[in-house]
Design a protein around this motif. Sequence first.
Motif, PDB file in Angstrom:
ATOM      1  N   SER A   1       0.852  -1.190   0.000  1.00  0.00           N
ATOM      2  CA  SER A   1       0.000   0.000   0.000  1.00  0.00           C
ATOM      3  C   SER A   1       0.892   1.246   0.000  1.00  0.00           C
ATOM      4  N   ASN A   2       2.178   1.045   0.248  1.00  0.00           N
ATOM      5  CA  ASN A   2       3.179   2.117   0.204  1.00  0.00           C
ATOM      6  C   ASN A   2       3.841   2.183  -1.166  1.00  0.00           C
ATOM      7  N   ASP A   3       4.438   3.341  -1.478  1.00  0.00           N
ATOM      8  CA  ASP A   3       5.418   3.404  -2.552  1.00  0.00           C
ATOM      9  C   ASP A   3       6.675   2.693  -2.056  1.00  0.00           C
ATOM     10  N   VAL A   4       7.347   1.951  -2.931  1.00  0.00           N
ATOM     11  CA  VAL A   4       8.480   1.124  -2.505  1.00  0.00           C
ATOM     12  C   VAL A   4       9.699   1.432  -3.367  1.00  0.00           C
ATOM     13  N   LEU A   5      10.817   1.759  -2.698  1.00  0.00           N
ATOM     14  CA  LEU A   5      12.071   2.082  -3.378  1.00  0.00           C
ATOM     15  C   LEU A   5      13.086   0.975  -3.121  1.00  0.00           C
ATOM     16  N   PHE A   6      13.745   0.494  -4.187  1.00  0.00           N
ATOM     17  CA  PHE A   6      14.751  -0.553  -4.022  1.00  0.00           C
ATOM     18  C   PHE A   6      15.711  -0.554  -5.207  1.00  0.00           C
ATOM     19  N   THR A   7      16.858  -1.175  -4.996  1.00  0.00           N
ATOM     20  CA  THR A   7      17.811  -1.395  -6.091  1.00  0.00           C
ATOM     21  C   THR A   7      17.601  -2.812  -6.620  1.00  0.00           C
ATOM     22  N   TRP A   8      17.415  -2.941  -7.942  1.00  0.00           N
ATOM     23  CA  TRP A   8      17.211  -4.286  -8.488  1.00  0.00           C
ATOM     24  C   TRP A   8      18.480  -5.118  -8.341  1.00  0.00           C
ATOM     25  N   ASN A   9      19.595  -4.488  -8.597  1.00  0.00           N
ATOM     26  CA  ASN A   9      20.891  -5.158  -8.476  1.00  0.00           C
ATOM     27  C   ASN A   9      21.823  -4.251  -7.696  1.00  0.00           C
ATOM     28  N   GLY A  10      22.195  -4.662  -6.484  1.00  0.00           N
ATOM     29  CA  GLY A  10      23.049  -3.835  -5.644  1.00  0.00           C
ATOM     30  C   GLY A  10      24.490  -3.863  -6.123  1.00  0.00           C
ATOM     31  N   THR A  11      24.916  -2.798  -6.789  1.00  0.00           N
ATOM     32  CA  THR A  11      26.246  -2.773  -7.389  1.00  0.00           C
ATOM     33  C   THR A  11      27.358  -2.936  -6.364  1.00  0.00           C
ATOM     34  N   THR A  12      27.166  -2.430  -5.156  1.00  0.00           N
ATOM     35  CA  THR A  12      28.254  -2.452  -4.178  1.00  0.00           C
ATOM     36  C   THR A  12      28.225  -3.675  -3.269  1.00  0.00           C
ATOM     37  N   SER A  13      27.171  -4.496  -3.356  1.00  0.00           N
ATOM     38  CA  SER A  13      27.089  -5.689  -2.510  1.00  0.00           C
ATOM     39  C   SER A  13      27.023  -6.983  -3.298  1.00  0.00           C
ATOM     40  N   GLY A  14      26.749  -6.869  -4.613  1.00  0.00           N
ATOM     41  CA  GLY A  14      26.619  -8.078  -5.428  1.00  0.00           C
ATOM     42  C   GLY A  14      25.361  -8.861  -5.118  1.00  0.00           C
ATOM     43  N   VAL A  15      24.331  -8.193  -4.596  1.00  0.00           N
ATOM     44  CA  VAL A  15      23.063  -8.842  -4.258  1.00  0.00           C
ATOM     45  C   VAL A  15      21.951  -8.232  -5.101  1.00  0.00           C
ATOM     46  N   ARG A  16      21.091  -9.071  -5.650  1.00  0.00           N
ATOM     47  CA  ARG A  16      19.986  -8.616  -6.474  1.00  0.00           C
ATOM     48  C   ARG A  16      18.685  -9.265  -6.011  1.00  0.00           C
ATOM     49  N   VAL A  17      17.570  -8.665  -6.426  1.00  0.00           N
ATOM     50  CA  VAL A  17      16.309  -9.362  -6.210  1.00  0.00           C
ATOM     51  C   VAL A  17      16.246 -10.480  -7.256  1.00  0.00           C
ATOM     52  N   PRO A  18      15.800 -11.677  -6.894  1.00  0.00           N
ATOM     53  CA  PRO A  18      15.855 -12.801  -7.836  1.00  0.00           C
ATOM     54  C   PRO A  18      14.905 -12.669  -9.005  1.00  0.00           C
ATOM     55  N   ASN A  19      13.790 -11.970  -8.806  1.00  0.00           N
ATOM     56  CA  ASN A  19      12.776 -11.816  -9.851  1.00  0.00           C
ATOM     57  C   ASN A  19      11.757 -10.774  -9.365  1.00  0.00           C
ATOM     58  N   GLY A  20      10.663 -10.655 -10.091  1.00  0.00           N
ATOM     59  CA  GLY A  20       9.638  -9.701  -9.691  1.00  0.00           C
ATOM     60  C   GLY A  20       8.425 -10.339  -9.047  1.00  0.00           C
ATOM     61  N   ASP A  21       8.536 -11.612  -8.674  1.00  0.00           N
ATOM     62  CA  ASP A  21       7.373 -12.314  -8.115  1.00  0.00           C
ATOM     63  C   ASP A  21       6.882 -11.688  -6.810  1.00  0.00           C
ATOM     64  N   TRP A  22       7.763 -11.027  -6.077  1.00  0.00           N
ATOM     65  CA  TRP A  22       7.407 -10.440  -4.784  1.00  0.00           C
ATOM     66  C   TRP A  22       6.635  -9.127  -4.934  1.00  0.00           C
ATOM     67  N   ILE A  23       6.524  -8.619  -6.161  1.00  0.00           N
ATOM     68  CA  ILE A  23       5.806  -7.374  -6.426  1.00  0.00           C
ATOM     69  C   ILE A  23       4.401  -7.734  -6.917  1.00  0.00           C
TER      70      ILE A  23
END
Length: 377
Positions: free
Chosen positions: A136-158
């Motif tokens: 119900s909120n606006d949501v801000l995130f990095t799809w692929n974290g350049t400085t940590s090497g971590v990404r969201v695996p897909n868009g299923d959580w949206i």
Amino acid sequence: MTEVAKPGVLPARPHFSSGPCAKPPGYDPAKLATDVLGRSHRSKLGKARLQYSIDLMRELLNLPDTHRIGIVPGSDTGAFEMAMWTMLGARPVTTLAWESFGEGWVTDAAKQLKLDPTVIKADYGQLPDLTTVDWSNDVLFTWNGTTSGVRVPNGDWIPADREGLSFADSTSAVFAYDLPWDKIDVATFSWQKVLGGEGGHGVLILGPRAVERLETYTPAWPLPKVFRLVSKGKLAEGVFKGETINTPSMLAVEDAIFALEWGKSIGGAAGLQARSDANAAALNRIVEARSWLGHLAIDEASRSKTSVCLTVEGADEALIKKIASLLEAEHAAYDIAGYRDAPAGLRIWCGATVDVADIEALGPWLDWAYASAKVAA
């Protein structure tokens, strides 16, 4: 530690920086079209080249007609801040952070825009529990974290029926992953990552829900000229047809066009993604063969295929600097020390403009540099 002989074969292109990244194979500035240089970006030719770059981006990203593409100032940072300053404040905000740039958006939302966001964090190398996000909120995130090497695996959580907008800082993700555009309301990136283009220009992609927000909501704070996307209550459509807000570098545009045409020539999105996948797989084979190397992102499903961050046994900041400087002096690898805010380690770019052969040639050089740095320590 046992001394390791210096390898005999250098990577042909030792450009493993995570931004600006390696130029496309075969790149030569002399190959750039130059008729537009010295011409106004508002001339018929200038607007045509800007529109052509937008058309190529749409084609390579498989972007639906429902989404608009604009070229804006300030690289990915400028594009994301433009989206934040023009659209946030209409409803509550959630910010996700698992690396330094996500932390930057937290700071902007909390301290600059004073929105009192819900903040969901995870340590470097980890991903927060995405199921806890309130859409119900606006949501801000990095799809692929350049400085940590971590990404969201897909868009299923949206969720498809989300009430808030999804704001995806996608600068290390576009062209490397098959992004679900129906799940993304706002996306930003810069040419300097997977395309190997030049910095300074951002790209802002807006879905129809983001356009609706812009046309129905006016922020409480003033907006500088370079952030203004609405005129008389309607979206400034010209921004998404090559009529940039301020003067772009037409040389940078031609550089981006070269990269986009190269991407098209190797099979478009599928070809670019395949090259990134192959590079990441080659680096993973190097890591798995060495006990002293590891992945900062343990979970393979959320491990980046572009900005791959590695742990180094017994490393501190001084040892990493020594390894990086040894490799740079030998022209074996440039700019592979981890990001300054991340745990001490290495960061090796595996995006589409890098060649597998160069990743493979890097392995023995990492052995040599690690052994040499340990001896010198």
